[in-house]
Motif scaffolding. Structure first.
Motif, PDB file in Angstrom:
ATOM      1  N   GLY A  20       1.052  -1.294   0.019  1.00  0.00           N
ATOM      2  CA  GLY A  20      -0.072   0.340   0.115  1.00  0.00           C
ATOM      3  C   GLY A  20       0.460   1.360  -0.201  1.00  0.00           C
ATOM      4  N   ASP A  21       1.553   1.203   0.080  1.00  0.00           N
ATOM      5  CA  ASP A  21       2.870   2.980   0.741  1.00  0.00           C
ATOM      6  C   ASP A  21       3.396   2.348  -0.896  1.00  0.00           C
ATOM      7  N   THR A  22       3.133   4.236  -1.440  1.00  0.00           N
ATOM      8  CA  THR A  22       3.849   3.679  -2.709  1.00  0.00           C
ATOM      9  C   THR A  22       5.146   4.584  -2.725  1.00  0.00           C
ATOM     10  N   THR A  23       5.539   4.866  -2.068  1.00  0.00           N
ATOM     11  CA  THR A  23       6.735   5.505  -1.799  1.00  0.00           C
ATOM     12  C   THR A  23       8.083   4.616  -2.705  1.00  0.00           C
ATOM     13  N   PRO A  24       8.075   5.067  -3.594  1.00  0.00           N
ATOM     14  CA  PRO A  24       9.545   4.473  -4.281  1.00  0.00           C
ATOM     15  C   PRO A  24      10.698   3.814  -3.258  1.00  0.00           C
ATOM     16  N   SER A  25      11.644   2.384  -3.420  1.00  0.00           N
ATOM     17  CA  SER A  25      12.366   2.517  -2.691  1.00  0.00           C
ATOM     18  C   SER A  25      13.745   2.467  -3.310  1.00  0.00           C
ATOM     19  N   ARG A  26      14.770   2.239  -2.884  1.00  0.00           N
ATOM     20  CA  ARG A  26      16.131   2.424  -3.985  1.00  0.00           C
ATOM     21  C   ARG A  26      15.873   1.192  -4.555  1.00  0.00           C
ATOM     22  N   ALA A  27      16.398   0.601  -4.290  1.00  0.00           N
ATOM     23  CA  ALA A  27      15.801  -0.686  -5.086  1.00  0.00           C
ATOM     24  C   ALA A  27      14.929  -0.673  -7.075  1.00  0.00           C
ATOM     25  N   ASP A  28      13.746   0.425  -6.915  1.00  0.00           N
ATOM     26  CA  ASP A  28      12.958   0.911  -7.398  1.00  0.00           C
ATOM     27  C   ASP A  28      13.546   2.101  -8.456  1.00  0.00           C
ATOM     28  N   ILE A  29      14.268   2.421  -7.323  1.00  0.00           N
ATOM     29  CA  ILE A  29      14.903   4.242  -8.085  1.00  0.00           C
ATOM     30  C   ILE A  29      16.174   3.145  -9.307  1.00  0.00           C
ATOM     31  N   ASP A  30      17.034   2.628  -8.478  1.00  0.00           N
ATOM     32  CA  ASP A  30      18.481   1.848  -9.232  1.00  0.00           C
ATOM     33  C   ASP A  30      17.807   1.634 -10.401  1.00  0.00           C
ATOM     34  N   MET A  31      16.653   0.547  -9.993  1.00  0.00           N
ATOM     35  CA  MET A  31      16.351  -0.447 -11.632  1.00  0.00           C
ATOM     36  C   MET A  31      15.432   1.044 -12.799  1.00  0.00           C
ATOM     37  N   THR A  32      14.924   1.719 -11.546  1.00  0.00           N
ATOM     38  CA  THR A  32      14.018   2.543 -13.337  1.00  0.00           C
ATOM     39  C   THR A  32      15.705   3.329 -13.410  1.00  0.00           C
ATOM     40  N   GLY A  33      16.310   3.854 -13.268  1.00  0.00           N
ATOM     41  CA  GLY A  33      17.694   4.525 -13.561  1.00  0.00           C
ATOM     42  C   GLY A  33      18.617   3.832 -14.604  1.00  0.00           C
ATOM     43  N   GLU A  34      18.333   2.394 -14.353  1.00  0.00           N
ATOM     44  CA  GLU A  34      19.276   1.664 -15.686  1.00  0.00           C
ATOM     45  C   GLU A  34      18.403   1.024 -16.207  1.00  0.00           C
ATOM     46  N   HIS A  75       8.613   8.016 -20.663  1.00  0.00           N
ATOM     47  CA  HIS A  75       8.069   8.968 -19.662  1.00  0.00           C
ATOM     48  C   HIS A  75       7.879   9.250 -18.753  1.00  0.00           C
ATOM     49  N   ASP A  76       7.864   7.832 -18.330  1.00  0.00           N
ATOM     50  CA  ASP A  76       7.234   7.492 -16.377  1.00  0.00           C
ATOM     51  C   ASP A  76       7.439   6.347 -16.426  1.00  0.00           C
ATOM     52  N   HIS A  77       7.271   6.234 -14.490  1.00  0.00           N
ATOM     53  CA  HIS A  77       7.596   5.382 -14.067  1.00  0.00           C
ATOM     54  C   HIS A  77       6.912   5.656 -12.578  1.00  0.00           C
ATOM     55  N   VAL A  78       5.195   4.814 -12.361  1.00  0.00           N
ATOM     56  CA  VAL A  78       4.005   4.407 -11.530  1.00  0.00           C
ATOM     57  C   VAL A  78       4.214   3.922 -10.607  1.00  0.00           C
ATOM     58  N   ILE A  79       4.200   4.313  -9.624  1.00  0.00           N
ATOM     59  CA  ILE A  79       4.186   3.181  -8.211  1.00  0.00           C
ATOM     60  C   ILE A  79       2.255   2.966  -8.575  1.00  0.00           C
ATOM     61  N   VAL A  80       2.001   1.863  -8.491  1.00  0.00           N
ATOM     62  CA  VAL A  80       0.493   1.531  -7.088  1.00  0.00           C
ATOM     63  C   VAL A  80       0.261   1.140  -6.128  1.00  0.00           C
ATOM     64  N   GLY A  81      -0.234   1.656  -5.407  1.00  0.00           N
ATOM     65  CA  GLY A  81      -1.087   1.620  -3.884  1.00  0.00           C
ATOM     66  C   GLY A  81      -2.849   1.336  -4.185  1.00  0.00           C
ATOM     67  N   LYS A  82      -2.454   0.259  -3.181  1.00  0.00           N
ATOM     68  CA  LYS A  82      -4.440   1.040  -2.499  1.00  0.00           C
ATOM     69  C   LYS A  82      -5.252   2.096  -2.106  1.00  0.00           C
ATOM     70  N   ARG A  83      -4.074   3.007  -2.485  1.00  0.00           N
ATOM     71  CA  ARG A  83      -4.369   4.314  -1.462  1.00  0.00           C
ATOM     72  C   ARG A  83      -3.727   4.883  -2.263  1.00  0.00           C
ATOM     73  N   GLY A  84      -3.559   4.565  -3.698  1.00  0.00           N
ATOM     74  CA  GLY A  84      -2.930   6.212  -4.479  1.00  0.00           C
ATOM     75  C   GLY A  84      -1.675   5.695  -5.440  1.00  0.00           C
ATOM     76  N   HIS A  85      -1.354   6.400  -6.178  1.00  0.00           N
ATOM     77  CA  HIS A  85      -0.213   6.161  -6.781  1.00  0.00           C
ATOM     78  C   HIS A  85       1.219   6.895  -6.445  1.00  0.00           C
ATOM     79  N   ALA A  86       2.418   7.121  -6.931  1.00  0.00           N
ATOM     80  CA  ALA A  86       3.407   7.887  -7.191  1.00  0.00           C
ATOM     81  C   ALA A  86       4.082   7.809  -8.840  1.00  0.00           C
ATOM     82  N   SER A  87       4.654   9.143  -8.822  1.00  0.00           N
ATOM     83  CA  SER A  87       5.080   9.072 -10.262  1.00  0.00           C
ATOM     84  C   SER A  87       6.652   9.640 -10.186  1.00  0.00           C
ATOM     85  N   PHE A  88       6.748   8.681 -10.524  1.00  0.00           N
ATOM     86  CA  PHE A  88       8.815   8.941 -10.892  1.00  0.00           C
ATOM     87  C   PHE A  88       9.335  10.396 -10.988  1.00  0.00           C
ATOM     88  N   ARG A  89       8.383  10.780 -12.735  1.00  0.00           N
ATOM     89  CA  ARG A  89       8.533  12.181 -13.440  1.00  0.00           C
ATOM     90  C   ARG A  89       8.175  13.026 -11.897  1.00  0.00           C
TER      91      ARG A  89
END
Length: 228
Positions: free
Chosen positions: A182-196, A209-223
């Motif tokens: 449920g926590d949409t905060t990007p992890s360090r692994a998410d950030i590193d993988m997105t860069g790769e 264009h973007d990397h979106v993380i979806v959770g039960k109560r919302g979403h987070a956009s890397f952009r």
């Protein structure tokens, strides 16, 4: 719960159905909408208590419709006919949201894209990695689930992402994955993988264009977060 004869519930069912048809879905509570769905699959049982129990068990109407057939049977006590009906309705709702999202270039209908992605992914019990492949006008070419993982990890291979982008002749991609916690905060692994992945795509002339993380109560956009 002992089954009752249909005539005892016919009046209630008719009134509920008439209210839905004359006043719309907003006039009904979530459990009443679920009652309406269950009428067809369970003709000789009072489905009101069952509908309330299902929502209490799974947490929401959306969670009921997105539960697996096995979960509906083991946790909800539904037989295959009723479980199949709910799964069909859930799938149809996701299809409808997808159609609405792709009627125009994705970046100009972003709210609809998020609605679709949330409906498709936020109830998943394990991580799922999805890629939206776009053409030069940002119209959708393909929408593919690339990997499925565990409750907190999905293996993703940047070279495979770049290879698939070339195969679809995509000019840009949007990465999407869910966080079952449920926590949409990007992890360090998410950030590193997105860069790769961004570097692998850039090497073959494809934009991320973007990397979106979806959770039960919302979403987070890397952009939006400034991570791209």
């Amino acid at each position: 719960m002992a089954p009752d004869s249909a005539p005892l519930h016919a009046g209630h069912r008719d009134r509920l159905r008439d209210r839905f048809l004359s006043q719309g879905a907003d006039s009904l509570a979530d459990y009443e909408l679920l009652e309406l769905l269950l009428f067809s699959a369970i003709p000789r049982r009072d489905t009101k208590p069952l509908a309330k129990t299902l929502i209490a068990t799974f947490g929401s109407l959306g969670a009921v419709l997105n539960a697996s057939a096995e979960q509906l049977a083991t946790r909800g006590g539904l037989k295959p006919t009723a479980a199949a009906l709910l799964k069909v309705v859930g799938a149809a709702a996701v299809r409808m949201l997808r159609e609405e999202a792709v009627q125009r270039p994705l970046l100009s209908s972003w709210d609809r894209v998020i609605d679709y992605l949330s409906a498709a992914m936020k109830y998943e019990a394990t991580e799922q990695f999805r890629i939206l492949f776009l053409d030069r006008k940002n119209a959708l070419i393909a929408d593919e689930v690339q990997q499925r993982g565990t409750v907190d990890h999905t293996p993703v291979y940047p070279r495979e992402v770049a290879k698939r982008a070339l195969e679809t002749a995509a000019s840009a991609v949007i990465l999407v994955h869910n966080h079952p916690s449920g926590d949409t905060t990007p992890s360090r692994a998410d950030i590193d993988m997105t860069g790769e992945i961004a570097r692998a795509l850039s090497a073959v002339g494809v934009a991320l264009h973007d990397h979106v993380i979806v959770g039960k109560r919302g979403h987070a956009s890397f952009r939006t977060l400034g991570l791209l």
